[in-house]
Design a protein around this motif. Structure first.
Motif, short mmCIF file in Angstrom:
data_model
loop_
_atom_site.label_atom_id
_atom_site.label_comp_id
_atom_site.label_asym_id
_atom_site.label_seq_id
_atom_site.Cartn_x
_atom_site.Cartn_y
_atom_site.Cartn_z
N MET A 158 0.78 -1.23 0.07
CA MET A 158 0.08 -0.17 0.30
C MET A 158 0.78 1.14 0.05
O MET A 158 0.33 2.13 0.66
N LEU A 159 1.90 1.22 -0.68
CA LEU A 159 3.01 2.10 -0.78
C LEU A 159 2.34 3.58 -1.41
O LEU A 159 2.73 4.54 -0.74
N THR A 160 1.41 3.58 -2.39
CA THR A 160 1.01 4.67 -2.82
C THR A 160 -0.10 5.32 -2.17
O THR A 160 -0.55 6.52 -2.48
N LEU A 161 -0.80 4.59 -1.16
CA LEU A 161 -1.98 5.24 -0.33
C LEU A 161 -1.44 5.17 1.05
O LEU A 161 -1.68 3.97 1.96
N PRO A 162 -1.06 6.10 1.57
CA PRO A 162 -0.32 6.31 2.75
C PRO A 162 -1.43 6.07 3.95
O PRO A 162 -1.16 5.23 4.97
N ALA A 163 -2.64 6.63 3.70
CA ALA A 163 -3.63 6.39 4.78
C ALA A 163 -4.11 5.00 5.23
O ALA A 163 -4.25 4.60 6.23
N ALA A 164 -4.07 4.12 3.95
CA ALA A 164 -4.22 2.64 4.04
C ALA A 164 -3.31 1.89 4.67
O ALA A 164 -3.55 1.17 5.57
N ALA A 165 -2.04 2.24 4.58
CA ALA A 165 -0.78 1.64 4.97
C ALA A 165 -0.60 1.78 6.52
O ALA A 165 -0.25 1.33 7.24
N ILE A 166 -0.87 3.01 6.92
CA ILE A 166 -0.63 3.61 8.44
C ILE A 166 -2.04 3.04 9.02
O ILE A 166 -1.85 2.42 10.14
N ALA A 167 -3.28 2.99 8.37
CA ALA A 167 -4.35 2.30 9.03
C ALA A 167 -4.00 0.80 9.07
O ALA A 167 -4.65 0.19 10.14
N TYR A 168 -3.40 0.22 8.29
CA TYR A 168 -2.92 -1.15 8.37
C TYR A 168 -2.37 -1.58 9.36
O TYR A 168 -2.12 -2.43 10.28
N SER A 169 -0.88 -0.72 9.43
CA SER A 169 0.28 -0.99 10.51
C SER A 169 0.07 -0.52 11.80
O SER A 169 0.48 -1.14 12.93
N THR A 170 -0.84 0.50 12.08
CA THR A 170 -0.92 1.15 13.53
C THR A 170 -1.30 0.13 14.45
O THR A 170 -0.97 -0.03 15.62
#
Length: 801
Positions: A158-170
């Motif tokens: 999800m490198l191109t969509l930081p909101a989804a990447a952060i929502a996934y990893s946080t």
């Protein structure tokens, strides 16, 4: 409360999403979101597959432990979620949507889905590492390693969509820290720091990559728009303009040729590609002058503009105008030229025609006045100041040309000019440049001057050649020529002065009888200055009230009574004195002043005659120029109305020369004057060859015998017979006959015997100012009464005898 909490969560998520999403133009936001979603969808099989495999491995690793049940349930949830994700991906692939944008709501949905998956993974440490059991064993290490890998895997997917990447990893980091924060084991603390570091690296990387990704998309979109605009403009340019595009490589070979250029070259496009352009085009010329060829321009690698080159198209030569700029690659290496071209053959031919029209006379094809002045200036520069050599100017015009042009018509006149120009050109030959200055005026510039004798011989040859008979459309035409010559540097200080003095010499040649040539003399310039001063004085004469009317009486031949007066113009100049008409009337006609002067004479004569006894008439001479203006009828009508003079008391005298010029128009004006009630008299009757022809074409009221006949009739019986015939003609046609120039009693007796009606001359009275008319009338009346008494006495004596 639940609705309010949900609304707050959504708003917070939206705000977080907006802050994490790189800023892009509103028009591009949907397109950027689409590309971000497409990037995640491309990684969905890998992401979901990794989640399923790792969850399965974690579940297998926990078999036989006290966490088997929990892990099995957890693994089943993760695997189920992964399978749902794969199913959604497959559905999206089958649909093949044509949508080009994704809404912000669609991106938030993906972010929530990523957050849910992250929460599932965040449950793993909570389920497998209860605080009351401690943290001994390999399970904590396994869980931390799995979470670190999933954080990295999710961030990559999800490198191109930081909101989804952060929502996934946080959630995973929070879940692990919540457990690890309560332990006292340094290793677990290190594992927690590792997870935090991984989360930070993933977050920063996603944010940075997302910005770069979005910027590239925006730049690419703008570049595509520009490319489309340029493509559209080029397309419109090639379709609607006369120019075309071309391109060559570093060696000068054509790499791009537009269809229009191929059509202009008259060959197929394939025959031009790869061919050196310098071979296609011939000699080139820049706006400032000719250059060797096109190849040197390519070699210089500099931009050029409006370079004209020649090219063979079939059996014809065409001309192209080329402009181009050098092209360089990203490393600054020259790769060729790119430019535009246009076929300017027609424009070049039009320019040549315009230039010829500007420098050559259309009718005779001789150089015109502009070319003559340029040649004269060049001759003056090269020879005019070289002592004995110098240069010469001959000015000439055709004698009697105007009469031919007026009587035979302009087409005959034009053909006559063409023949005369050819004769003049042949006579001068290579000796000088022959030019037509306008009308029947020509000029020759000769440099260097061949000398006085040679110029005299050339002038005589010109006069003789141009005086030979012409055959113009079946008409036998005779004209002549007069020539004026001026030689530099003796006769002038500059080219304009040389031309002016040659013209003065021509004027003197015409004044000396035409058909001659004259060299300029200093006295001619003095004479010209005097004429100029005379013109200036005459222009002020009316304003200064210097023009006067004198009146010469007309006397009846039988009873010697005064029948009227002829108005004669005089100029009372304060310095020149009383100037007779012969000294200024012809000049007034040449200078265009006769119209104004003639109108003043009409008004003044009518105003004066209105104060005389009602039986007296007034005669006014008219100039042909007054008829040419077209205002004469209105002027006569206005003069009669303003003065109150009866129309039958006004006589208008014309000469035969008037009827030679546009006789139809002249006769129409005479008829209009006749309709006003005025009388028309033909002055100087008998001096022209066609006077008799006009007597039946127009009903004249009077004919006036010229004074030259009266002066010679006593010594020449032929002239006396002519005068008897004229008098008899007047009686036959019911015309009044007036004899001019009567100066002796013998002339009066002879003319009376011929039955002339009225006399005019010094015998009866000289021209007098208006103030002398009353005394003249009284004296004439007294003489008439004495004559009657004498006649009565003579009759009485005869009866007595």
């Amino acid at each position: 409360m639940r609705i309010a909490a949900s609304t707050l969560i959504n708003r917070g998520a939206s705000a977080l999403h907006d802050r994490l999403l790189p800023h892009v133009p509103e028009a591009m936001a949907g397109r950027v979101r689409m590309e971000q979603v497409q990037s995640i969808l491309r990684m969905t099989p890998v992401m979901m597959g990794a989640n399923i495999v790792i969850a399965l491995l974690v579940g297998l690793a926990g078999l036989g432990s006290r966490h088997t049940t929990v892990l099995t349930i957890w693994a089943a949830l993760v695997i189920s979620y992964g399978l749902l994700g794969l199913r959604g991906w497959l559905v999206s692939q089958r649909r093949k949507s044509t949508k080009q944008t994704v809404s912000a709501r669609g991106v938030r949905r993906i972010t929530w889905q990523a957050g849910v998956l992250g929460c599932l993974w965040a449950a793993l440490p909570i389920l497998t590492m209860p605080k009351e059991q401690g943290f001994a064993g390999a399970m904590p290490m396994l869980v931390a390693s799995v979470l670190a890998g999933m954080i990295g895997c999710g961030g990559f997917a999800m490198l191109t969509l930081p909101a989804a990447a952060i929502a996934y990893s946080t959630p995973m980091v929070v879940g692990a820290l919540w457990v690890l924060a309560t332990s006292n084991d340094p290793i677990l603390f290190a594992l927690g720091g590792l997870l935090i570091f991984c989360h930070m690296v993933v977050s920063v990387s996603c944010l940075s990559h997302a910005k770069i990704f979005a910027d590239r998309l925006v730049a690419a979109e703008e570049l595509e728009q520009q490319r489309q605009v340029v493509s559209l403009l080029l397309s419109d340019f090639e379709e609607g303009a006369s120019d075309w595009l071309w391109e060559v490589d570093a060696a000068g070979a054509m790499t791009y040729v537009s269809d229009r250029m191929a059509a202009a070259a008259g060959v197929d496009k394939s025959q031009l590609l790869g061919r050196p352009m310098s071979e296609l085009c011939g000699a080139a010329e820049a706006p400032t002058g000719p250059i060797a060829a096109l190849a040197p321009l390519f070699f210089d690698q500099k931009a050029f503009r409006d370079v004209t080159v020649s090219i063979g198209v079939g059996s014809e030569t065409h001309w192209w105008s080329l402009s181009a700029k050098p092209v360089h690659d990203l490393n600054g290496v020259f790769t060729g030229f790119r430019g535009v071209g246009a076929d300017i053959t027609q424009a070049r031919e039009d320019q040549a025609r315009i230039s010829r029209l500007a420098h050559y006379d259309v009718l005779t094809t001789l150089p015109n006045r502009l070319s003559f002045l340029q040649a004269l200036s060049k001759a003056w520069t090269e020879h005019g100041k070289r002592g004995e050599t110098g240069c010469a100017v001959l000015c000439l015009d055709l004698d009697h040309f105007k009469g031919v042009n007026d009587s035979l018509g302009h087409p005959i006149g034009d053909d006559l000019l063409i023949q005369a120009s050819a004769r003049l050109r042949d006579t001068v030959g290579e000796l000088g440049l022959v030019s037509r200055l306008g009308g029947d005026e020509f000029a020759v510039v000769i440099a260097p001057s061949p000398g006085h004798e040679a110029l005299s011989e050339l002038a005589r040859a010109i006069v003789a050649t141009l005086s030979d008979p012409y055959n113009v459309r079946g008409h036998h035409v005779l004209i002549g020529a007069s020539v004026g010559i001026a030689v530099a540097p003796f006769d002038a200080d500059d080219p304009d002065g040389l031309l002016k003095n040659a013209d003065l010499a021509l004027y003197r040649a015409k004044g000396d009888g035409r058909g001659a040539y004259r060299f300029f003399e200093t006295a001619m310039d003095v004479w010209a200055q005097e004429r100029r001063a005379l013109e200036l004085d005459l222009r002020d004469a009316l304003a200064n009230n210097e023009l006067k009317l004198f009146f010469q009486p007309l006397i009846g031949s039988v009873e010697h009574e005064t029948t009227g007066f002829e108005a004669l113009l005089r100029w009372q100049h304060p310095r020149r004195g009383l100037v007779p008409p012969a000294d200024f009337i012809e000049c007034a006609e040449q200078w265009g002043l006769i119209g104004t002067i003639g109108e003043w004479v009409l008004h003044e004569a009518c105003r004066t005659a209105a104060t005389w006894p009602s039986h007296l008439t007034v005669a006014v001479n008219l100039s042909p120029n007054q008829f040419a203006s077209g205002d004469l009828v209105a002027q006569v009508r206005d003069a009669l109305k303003a003065s109150g003079l009866a129309p039958q008391r006004l006589e208008l005298e014309i000469t035969e020369g008037l009827l030679l010029h546009d006789s139809v128009k002249t006769l129409e004006q005479l008829a209009a004057l006749k309709a006003l009630g005025v009388k028309i008299a033909m002055d100087d009757f008998g001096t022209g060859y066609s006077s008799l022809a006009y007597l039946w074409r127009f009903p004249f009221d009077k004919i006036k015998i010229d004074r030259s006949f009266v002066a010679e009739m006593q010594d020449n019986t032929a002239i006396a017979d002519i005068l008897r015939t004229i008098a008899l003609l007047g009686q036959t046609l019911n015309l009044e006959v007036t004899a001019e120039g009567v100066e002796t009693q013998a002339q009066a007796k002879l003319l009376s015997d011929m039955r002339c009606d009225t006399f005019q001359g010094f015998l009866y009275g000289r021209p007098m100012p208006v103030g002398d008319i009353p005394s003249f009338l009284l004296s004439n009346l007294a003489r008439q009464m004495r004559r009657e008494v004498e006649d009565d006495g003579a009759e009485g004596e005869a009866e007595a005898v």
